[in-house]
Design an enzyme around this catalytic site. Structure first.
Site: not given
Length: 275
Positions: A44, A49, A74, A107, A228, A240
């Protein structure tokens, strides 16, 4: 074993993914490569970003075939609007080095901008063109979520929202259930480590012989939520991912459910994000 959750459009998404928020572009390739080697098949990212190039490089240099990877990006606020959204995806695809993404999200609704509806129409068009496999939204207030569905007749496959045990979003999840929308959690572990030190989480972790982070992620998975988590530490990335093998009992889940609080939000309010 990470389960797949089926969307209302027939496509499916791995329930546990790897988020790359706040990972620098020059470190994203290694981080994504490590995640894919660990077993993640869901990555993701987002245009804002600033690491789509690195994410794309990590995918391209991995031994995992592109078609086996579920990739999300996004649409940022400044790119909203029909034509701008079409162009923004093309730019994201170029940076990612791929000719499609598995999921494209708006987003933020950013209601005051007034462009979320035409942006949603653009995503519908992009899906028709085959440039995106599934479309959804992120950080939409209930009113705007209902509006785009009513106006277009197209329901988002997924809604990505802030969600963790301190902010369980029960009202929004009820809306998702009403429309058959999958719930996806960003910051599933909270922020700053406070949640992972909570006595309830720590006690359940001790009971099962797992880490607090694994308990929180197992809670998300037990509730059918896509999560995520983000880390750049290989050991944490693996820890994780191993949460998929943790099974909580009914009492555990009820205890974690009881942690939610009215002031639990840690990120911006989708009704009026200040950016």
């Amino acid at each position: 074993m990470v389960k797949n959750i089926t969307f209302n459009d027939g496509n499916s998404i791995p329930q546990l993914g790897y988020g790359v928020w706040q990972i620098e572009d020059n470190g994203a390739a290694d981080a994504v490569g490590t995640a894919l080697e660990t077993g993640y098949r869901h990555i993701d990212t987002a245009s804002i970003y600033g690491n789509e190039v690195g994410v794309g490089r990590g995918i391209a240099t991995s031994s995992v075939p592109r078609e086996d990877i579920f990739l999300t990006t996004k649409l940022w606020n400044s790119d909203q609007g029909f034509e701008k959204a079409i162009s923004a995806l093309d730019a994201s695809l170029e940076r990612l080095g791929t000719d499609y993404v598995d999921l494209y999200l708006i987003h933020w609704a950013k209601p005051q901008q007034g462009t979320y509806l035409e942006s949603w129409r653009a995503l519908i068009e992009l899906k028709k063109q085959g440039k995106v496999r599934s479309i959804g939204v992120s950080n939409f207030p209930q009113a705007q979520l209902r509006e785009i569905i009513a106006d277009t007749g197209v329901t988002p496959a997924i809604h990505q929202i802030e969600l963790h045990p301190y902010f369980s979003q029960e009202d929004m999840r009820a809306v998702h259930s009403e429309f058959g929308i999958v719930t996806e959690a960003w910051s599933p572990l909270g922020q700053g480590g406070e949640l992972l030190k909570d006595p309830v989480i720590v006690e359940i972790a001790g009971k099962h012989g797992v880490s607090p982070a694994q308990v929180v992620l197992a809670w998300h998975l037990a509730k059918g939520i896509v999560a995520i988590p983000k880390s750049v530490t290989p050991a944490r990335i693996a820890e994780n991912f191993a949460a998929a093998n943790v099974t909580l009992d009914t009492a555990d889940i009820a205890a974690i459910d009881g942690l939610t609080r009215a002031d639990g939000r840690i990120g911006p309010d989708p009704q009026n994000p200040e950016f």
